[in-house]
Scaffold this motif. Structure first.
Motif, PDB file in Angstrom:
ATOM      1  N   GLU A 153      -4.936   3.669   6.551  1.00 22.63           N
ATOM      2  CA  GLU A 153      -6.389   3.553   6.448  1.00 22.63           C
ATOM      3  C   GLU A 153      -6.836   2.101   6.617  1.00 22.63           C
ATOM      4  O   GLU A 153      -7.865   1.826   7.245  1.00 22.63           O
ATOM      5  CB  GLU A 153      -6.855   4.113   5.107  1.00 22.63           C
ATOM      6  CG  GLU A 153      -6.686   5.625   5.017  1.00 22.63           C
ATOM      7  CD  GLU A 153      -6.895   6.171   3.623  1.00 22.63           C
ATOM      8  OE1 GLU A 153      -6.756   5.383   2.647  1.00 22.63           O
ATOM      9  OE2 GLU A 153      -7.185   7.373   3.494  1.00 22.63           O
ATOM     10  N   GLU A 154      -6.052   1.152   6.087  1.00 25.06           N
ATOM     11  CA  GLU A 154      -6.392  -0.256   6.270  1.00 25.06           C
ATOM     12  C   GLU A 154      -6.216  -0.673   7.721  1.00 25.06           C
ATOM     13  O   GLU A 154      -7.046  -1.418   8.266  1.00 25.06           O
ATOM     14  CB  GLU A 154      -5.534  -1.138   5.371  1.00 25.06           C
ATOM     15  CG  GLU A 154      -5.897  -2.611   5.480  1.00 25.06           C
ATOM     16  CD  GLU A 154      -5.122  -3.482   4.513  1.00 25.06           C
ATOM     17  OE1 GLU A 154      -4.002  -3.896   4.880  1.00 25.06           O
ATOM     18  OE2 GLU A 154      -5.627  -3.749   3.417  1.00 25.06           O
ATOM     19  N   HIS A 188       0.843  -1.179   0.000  1.00 25.64           N
ATOM     20  CA  HIS A 188       0.000   0.000   0.000  1.00 25.64           C
ATOM     21  C   HIS A 188       0.886   1.239   0.000  1.00 25.64           C
ATOM     22  O   HIS A 188       2.061   1.189   0.395  1.00 25.64           O
ATOM     23  CB  HIS A 188      -0.855   0.045   1.271  1.00 25.64           C
ATOM     24  CG  HIS A 188      -2.042  -0.854   1.249  1.00 25.64           C
ATOM     25  ND1 HIS A 188      -3.103  -0.661   0.397  1.00 25.64           N
ATOM     26  CD2 HIS A 188      -2.363  -1.926   2.010  1.00 25.64           C
ATOM     27  CE1 HIS A 188      -4.017  -1.597   0.614  1.00 25.64           C
ATOM     28  NE2 HIS A 188      -3.594  -2.380   1.581  1.00 25.64           N
ATOM     29  N   THR A 189       0.320   2.379  -0.386  1.00 27.88           N
ATOM     30  CA  THR A 189       0.961   3.628  -0.018  1.00 27.88           C
ATOM     31  C   THR A 189       0.922   3.726   1.505  1.00 27.88           C
ATOM     32  O   THR A 189       0.160   3.017   2.166  1.00 27.88           O
ATOM     33  CB  THR A 189       0.221   4.833  -0.627  1.00 27.88           C
ATOM     34  OG1 THR A 189      -1.083   4.919  -0.028  1.00 27.88           O
ATOM     35  CG2 THR A 189       0.083   4.680  -2.134  1.00 27.88           C
ATOM     36  N   THR A 249      -0.777  -4.854  -6.481  1.00 23.95           N
ATOM     37  CA  THR A 249      -1.278  -5.719  -5.421  1.00 23.95           C
ATOM     38  C   THR A 249      -0.905  -7.149  -5.782  1.00 23.95           C
ATOM     39  O   THR A 249      -1.475  -7.718  -6.725  1.00 23.95           O
ATOM     40  CB  THR A 249      -2.813  -5.606  -5.271  1.00 23.95           C
ATOM     41  OG1 THR A 249      -3.153  -4.250  -5.003  1.00 23.95           O
ATOM     42  CG2 THR A 249      -3.309  -6.497  -4.138  1.00 23.95           C
ATOM     43  N   GLY A 267      -3.366   8.061  -1.128  1.00 23.78           N
ATOM     44  CA  GLY A 267      -3.916   6.873  -0.494  1.00 23.78           C
ATOM     45  C   GLY A 267      -3.923   5.655  -1.400  1.00 23.78           C
ATOM     46  O   GLY A 267      -3.180   5.576  -2.391  1.00 23.78           O
ATOM     47  N   THR A 268      -4.803   4.719  -1.090  1.00 26.40           N
ATOM     48  CA  THR A 268      -4.843   3.435  -1.781  1.00 26.40           C
ATOM     49  C   THR A 268      -5.067   3.583  -3.282  1.00 26.40           C
ATOM     50  O   THR A 268      -4.628   2.741  -4.076  1.00 26.40           O
ATOM     51  CB  THR A 268      -5.958   2.553  -1.176  1.00 26.40           C
ATOM     52  OG1 THR A 268      -5.684   2.352   0.211  1.00 26.40           O
ATOM     53  CG2 THR A 268      -6.036   1.199  -1.849  1.00 26.40           C
ATOM     54  N   GLU A 269      -5.740   4.662  -3.682  1.00 24.71           N
ATOM     55  CA  GLU A 269      -5.996   4.867  -5.114  1.00 24.71           C
ATOM     56  C   GLU A 269      -4.711   4.977  -5.920  1.00 24.71           C
ATOM     57  O   GLU A 269      -4.718   4.794  -7.142  1.00 24.71           O
ATOM     58  CB  GLU A 269      -6.848   6.125  -5.319  1.00 24.71           C
ATOM     59  CG  GLU A 269      -6.111   7.456  -5.168  1.00 24.71           C
ATOM     60  CD  GLU A 269      -5.848   7.873  -3.723  1.00 24.71           C
ATOM     61  OE1 GLU A 269      -5.174   8.900  -3.503  1.00 24.71           O
ATOM     62  OE2 GLU A 269      -6.326   7.166  -2.809  1.00 24.71           O
ATOM     63  N   GLY A 312      -2.463   4.638   2.529  1.00 27.61           N
ATOM     64  CA  GLY A 312      -3.341   3.489   2.329  1.00 27.61           C
ATOM     65  C   GLY A 312      -3.141   2.436   3.408  1.00 27.61           C
ATOM     66  O   GLY A 312      -4.109   1.813   3.875  1.00 27.61           O
ATOM     67  N   TRP A 313      -1.881   2.210   3.815  1.00 24.61           N
ATOM     68  CA  TRP A 313      -1.606   1.260   4.893  1.00 24.61           C
ATOM     69  C   TRP A 313      -2.294   1.706   6.183  1.00 24.61           C
ATOM     70  O   TRP A 313      -2.909   0.893   6.889  1.00 24.61           O
ATOM     71  CB  TRP A 313      -0.095   1.158   5.129  1.00 24.61           C
ATOM     72  CG  TRP A 313       0.242   0.286   6.301  1.00 24.61           C
ATOM     73  CD1 TRP A 313       0.447  -1.057   6.284  1.00 24.61           C
ATOM     74  CD2 TRP A 313       0.361   0.690   7.669  1.00 24.61           C
ATOM     75  NE1 TRP A 313       0.681  -1.522   7.559  1.00 24.61           N
ATOM     76  CE2 TRP A 313       0.636  -0.463   8.431  1.00 24.61           C
ATOM     77  CE3 TRP A 313       0.252   1.920   8.321  1.00 24.61           C
ATOM     78  CZ2 TRP A 313       0.806  -0.422   9.812  1.00 24.61           C
ATOM     79  CZ3 TRP A 313       0.416   1.962   9.698  1.00 24.61           C
ATOM     80  CH2 TRP A 313       0.700   0.802  10.439  1.00 24.61           C
ATOM     81  N   ARG A 355      -1.963   3.082  -5.313  1.00 26.29           N
ATOM     82  CA  ARG A 355      -1.155   1.876  -5.178  1.00 26.29           C
ATOM     83  C   ARG A 355      -0.713   1.389  -6.553  1.00 26.29           C
ATOM     84  O   ARG A 355      -1.487   1.367  -7.507  1.00 26.29           O
ATOM     85  CB  ARG A 355      -1.946   0.788  -4.452  1.00 26.29           C
ATOM     86  CG  ARG A 355      -1.128  -0.476  -4.206  1.00 26.29           C
ATOM     87  CD  ARG A 355      -1.812  -1.426  -3.254  1.00 26.29           C
ATOM     88  NE  ARG A 355      -0.943  -2.569  -2.979  1.00 26.29           N
ATOM     89  CZ  ARG A 355      -1.157  -3.449  -1.997  1.00 26.29           C
ATOM     90  NH1 ARG A 355      -2.200  -3.314  -1.191  1.00 26.29           N
ATOM     91  NH2 ARG A 355      -0.321  -4.454  -1.816  1.00 26.29           N
TER      92      ARG A 355
END
Length: 509
Positions: A408-409, A401-402, A474, A467-469, A405-406, A471
């Protein structure tokens, strides 16, 4: 390899901005290098630069030696008279924050064909001479690659094992026949490689003038559907039809419960050893003519690798098999000199034997801050207070993840009843997090930058606070990867100044 305390950014050229749907080696790449210099960075890490095949992955290339024509700047070709301004107006506007590979491939292929036609019809004497020099210098791989791509196109893109039997098996008469039939297409692919090499060399020289080194990325394995396997079948575990009998991957791990089945054919290391690892020496020599330092992806496979039956559906069932060990690197050191400018990707399940091999040849390893925060173990090698001096550390890699993003997860893993997740609680305490979510990426950048690790590499997404957008990849996801791009107005002077201030404060400038 001598290391000096410094830092850099991770960004693949496809993620650069630009008008033609994909990042390239034109003006935005030079502006990114200017941003690196202005922010005190001395390292630019990229992903593999080869022509992409399956699922657009840079780790599944049609050649271990060629460059990706999609990275050729059309604007630079227009400046040289190989294209016109009207050529560069695509029929439809491309997205600015992701790569639409289907549309990009169709558009750029058409433009590159026009550029070849212009060169063939009225190319300058100087460019023709330069092209001839390039072809002579690349004669150990370029003719085979160009033939492979021409024949592949004639078979509607089918893998080489599905081609006509004669050319699939490279019978001499079939090779000669196809060289005649596809002469113009072969010359086209040679010319595209010339253009890539020309533009990449100019960009690399620009980096050197600004004291920026490029870290390249070398996958340990090559794709089955590649020139490398097609022309040297004896170096791989294949059956009589050319299909792999043993393929590569890793057993179940943090990324996947069923392991990662990469599908790349396994090397016949005994055959490679018998000729002094000549193929590997050529591969590294080629890589080091393109970049300054090579990060070897999946370094542990040189000590022992996970092999799986060629018809397996997952990587769960397999076995660890001894790799070439020190003999390979000794052969490369004898041929290419010492020290070898290599960074060893030693993530995942790493044994003491793997570390002994890495240390024996002086290759720095890697650490990833996200892994340490996930573990919540104060003794984790991935946490900054445990970093050894000779290591390359990341907030995250292209497979993570960014950082935002990490975070937020990690927050989503908590709930009202049990409270914050263990990862969130540990990260808050370790990073002394306060304020809103936008502070998270910079807190993580600060943590690695302030450590004693000699090199720190941060994905541009983290500097931009995305954020995750944003990445990049995966692992285990078959589509939708490698698409992220940034918009140029995000690289501001204020951002460069902020990164420079931290960089110089930590003695990395």
């Amino acid at each position: 390899m001598e290391l000096h305390r410094s830092s850099g950014l991770l960004l693949h050229p496809t993620s650069l901005p630009g008008p033609h749907g994909i990042g390239d080696l034109g003006a935005p790449a030079y502006r990114f290098v200017d941003f690196l210099a202005a922010s005190g960075q001395r390292l630019w890490q990229v992903l593999p630069l080869g022509p992409t095949g399956y699922a657009d992955s840079p780790y599944q290339s049609f050649s271990a030696f060629a460059g990706n024509p999609l990275l050729i700047s059309l604007e630079l070709l227009e400046q040289e008279g190989l294209l016109t301004k009207s050529d560069l107006a695509p029929a439809a506007k491309f997205p600015t924050t992701r790569v639409d590979y289907g549309g990009v491939i169709d558009f750029k292929k058409a433009m590159l064909l026009k550029a070849f036609s212009a060169f063939r019809d009225h190319g300058s004497i100087a460019m023709r001479k330069e092209f001839g020099v390039f072809c002579d210098r690349s004669s150990d791989w370029l003719p085979d690659f160009a033939l492979f791509m021409a024949v592949k196109a004639a078979h509607q893109g089918a893998p080489w094992v599905e081609w006509d039997r004669g050319i699939a098996r490279r019978h001499p008469s079939s090779v000669l026949r196809w060289q005649r039939l596809a002469a113009e297409q072969i010359e086209t692919h040679k010319f595209w490689q010339f253009l890539f090499d020309r533009q990449w060399t100019a960009l690399r020289n620009y980096c050197r003038e600004r004291r920026i080194q490029i870290i390249g990325d070398m996958p340990i394995y090559v794709a089955h559907d590649s020139t490398d396997v097609w022309i040297a079948k004896e170096l791989f575990h294949l059956d009589k039809s050319g299909r792999p009998t043993l393929v590569a991957g890793v057993p179940p791990d943090a990324f996947s419960d069923t392991g990662q089945l990469w599908g790349n054919p396994i090397y016949r290391w005994d055959v490679m050893a018998s000729n002094g690892y000549e193929w590997w020496i050529r591969r590294f020599h080629s890589a080091l003519s393109t970049v300054d330092i090579v990060r070897i992806d999946h370094f542990r496979g040189f000590e022992a690798y996970w092999e799986v039956a060629g018809d397996a559906e997952t990587a769960q069932i397999g076995q660890w098999t001894p790799g070439p060990g020190p003999a390979l690197f000794q052969a490369m050191r004898d041929a290419l000199g010492d020290p070898l400018p290599i960074v060893a990707e030693n993530l995942g399940v790493i044994t003491s034997a793997v570390e002994d091999l890495r240390v024996q040849f002086g290759f720095p390893g890697m650490a990833v801050l996200q892994f340490g925060l996930d573990d919540g173990d104060p003794h984790s090698v991935h946490l900054p207070h445990n970093y050894p001096h000779r290591i390359v550390v990341y907030t995250g890699t292209h497979d993570n993840h960014t950082s935002l993003g990490w975070w937020e997860e990690a927050r989503r893993k908590g709930d009202e009843e049990s409270g914050p997740s263990p990862s969130e609680k540990f990260a808050r305490a370790y990073l002394n997090l306060e304020g809103d979510r936008t502070n998270v990426p910079w807190s993580m950048i600060h943590a690695v930058s302030a450590s004693q690790a000699l090199w720190t590499i941060v994905p541009l997404q983290d500097v931009l606070g995305l954020g995750t957008e944003a990445r990049m990849n995966t692992p285990g996801q078959e589509s939708g990867n490698w698409q992220w791009r940034f918009e140029e107005d995000l690289l501001t002077d204020a951002l460069a100044q902020r990164l420079a201030a931290m960089t110089f404060a930590h003695g990395r400038g």
